[in-house]
Enzyme design. Structure first.
Site, PDB file in Angstrom:
ATOM      1  N   TYR A 245       0.812  -1.208   0.000  1.00 17.69           N
ATOM      2  CA  TYR A 245       0.000   0.000   0.000  1.00 17.69           C
ATOM      3  C   TYR A 245       0.854   1.269   0.000  1.00 17.69           C
ATOM      4  CZ  TYR A 245      -3.604   3.374   1.316  1.00 17.69           C
ATOM      5  OH  TYR A 245      -4.445   4.448   1.336  1.00 17.69           O
TER       6      TYR A 245
ATOM      7  N   LYS B  77       1.227   4.132  -3.001  1.00 17.82           N
ATOM      8  CA  LYS B  77       0.824   5.523  -2.824  1.00 17.82           C
ATOM      9  C   LYS B  77       2.005   6.480  -3.018  1.00 17.82           C
ATOM     10  CE  LYS B  77      -3.542   4.877  -2.157  1.00 17.82           C
ATOM     11  NZ  LYS B  77      -4.534   5.340  -3.152  1.00 17.82           N
TER      12      LYS B  77
END
Length: 301
Positions: free
Chosen positions: A195, A199
């Site tokens: 994750y 990002k």
């Protein structure tokens, strides 16, 4: 707000919509005449964003997500926010280039173009350290977050360039692209490699959009939506849930502000929905002069 953000900008953090970014307050009418194309619109932040643009006067909303039922429910939310806003939807998988391309083409056919694009669809798998992570699950998170955002950028950009070149009804130019990032892009938390790496990549992708197409009028932002208790957010380890204290309407209102023209000077940068807008604008000169809020490797010798 992370320590990294505080080092860059010492800004007041808000956890509710302020008048400065209220679609029915200071931003009333700021989306007049505009067409929004948005992914991940069936629930949470995406659904709230569609409603916020409608409340700010958007001409049309083209919503996409995997859940057709959720998209139908989002239509009712948009209608309640503004019965004059046209709404259309398509169920798609953002990792499939042809599906995203077809949705963008349908949006243009129905509504005449794309003035604002919001790559909101995201994924977050179980947090596990690399040595015990699931390869397919790790890559799925990356595919949805990065490839999905790339597809939105790739197929919306030609239309955003056209939008930026024509006058809007409220006098502000179009051509805004919002890539939903995360404060996680600035952090290094054990088990969150899929994750947080994805990002961080979103922030860099935003910079490339600005580098490649800023001169053509496109304004791209990597937006931290705050800590929202969405299904994705609640899939984080329980000790992180205390940070999920922001309503989805905060990110939605901030997205309207980003596309209002007031933030165009900060294009190509990472911005947080939690930040105080007046304080942020007051630091414009410092941000531009010191090239803040971008991915950079800095060293002292």
């Amino acid at each position: 707000m992370s320590s990294i953000e505080k080092q860059a900008l010492d800004l007041t953090a808000h956890h509710a919509v302020t008048n400065a970014i209220d679609p029915q307050g200071a931003l009333a009418g700021s989306a007049t005449g505009k067409v929004l194309f948005i992914t991940g619109a069936s629930q949470g932040i995406g659904r709230a964003t569609a409603a916020a643009f409608a409340a700010a006067g958007a001409k049309s909303i083209y919503a996409t997500a995997r859940s057709e039922q959720g998209l139908q429910e989002a239509r009712e939310v948009v209608k309640e926010a503004n019965p004059n806003t046209d709404y259309a939807y398509m169920s798609i998988d953002v990792t499939d280039a042809m599906q995203v391309s077809a949705a963008v083409d349908d949006c243009v056919a129905k509504f005449g173009g794309v003035d604002v694009a919001d790559a909101n669809a995201g994924a977050l798998g179980p947090w596990k350290k690399l040595a015990v992570s699931d390869p397919d699950g790790w890559w799925t998170t990356f595919e949805v977050n990065v490839r999905g955002a790339y597809h939105v950028a790739r197929y919306c950009l030609p239309h955003l360039i056209e939008s930026a070149a024509k006058p809007q009804e409220d006098g502000a130019q179009g051509g805004h692209l919002i890539l939903v990032s995360s404060v996680g892009a600035q952090l290094l938390v054990d088990g969150a490699s899929d994750y947080q790496t994805s990002k961080h990549t979103i922030n860099r992708l935003c910079e490339f959009v600005h580098s490649d197409h800023g001169a053509e009028g496109v304004k791209c932002f990597a937006m931290h939506p705050g800590g929202v208790a969405t299904e994705i957010g609640k899939s984080m380890p329980e000790y992180m849930h205390a940070h999920l204290n922001d309503p989805p309407e905060l990110a939605a209102a901030f997205a309207v502000w980003l596309s209002s023209g007031q933030a165009d000077w900060a294009a190509g940068r990472y911005l947080s929905a939690n930040w105080d807008i007046k304080e942020l604008v007051s630091m414009k000169a410092r941000i531009l002069e010191d090239d803040l809020l971008v991915n950079r490797l800095r060293a002292r010798w």
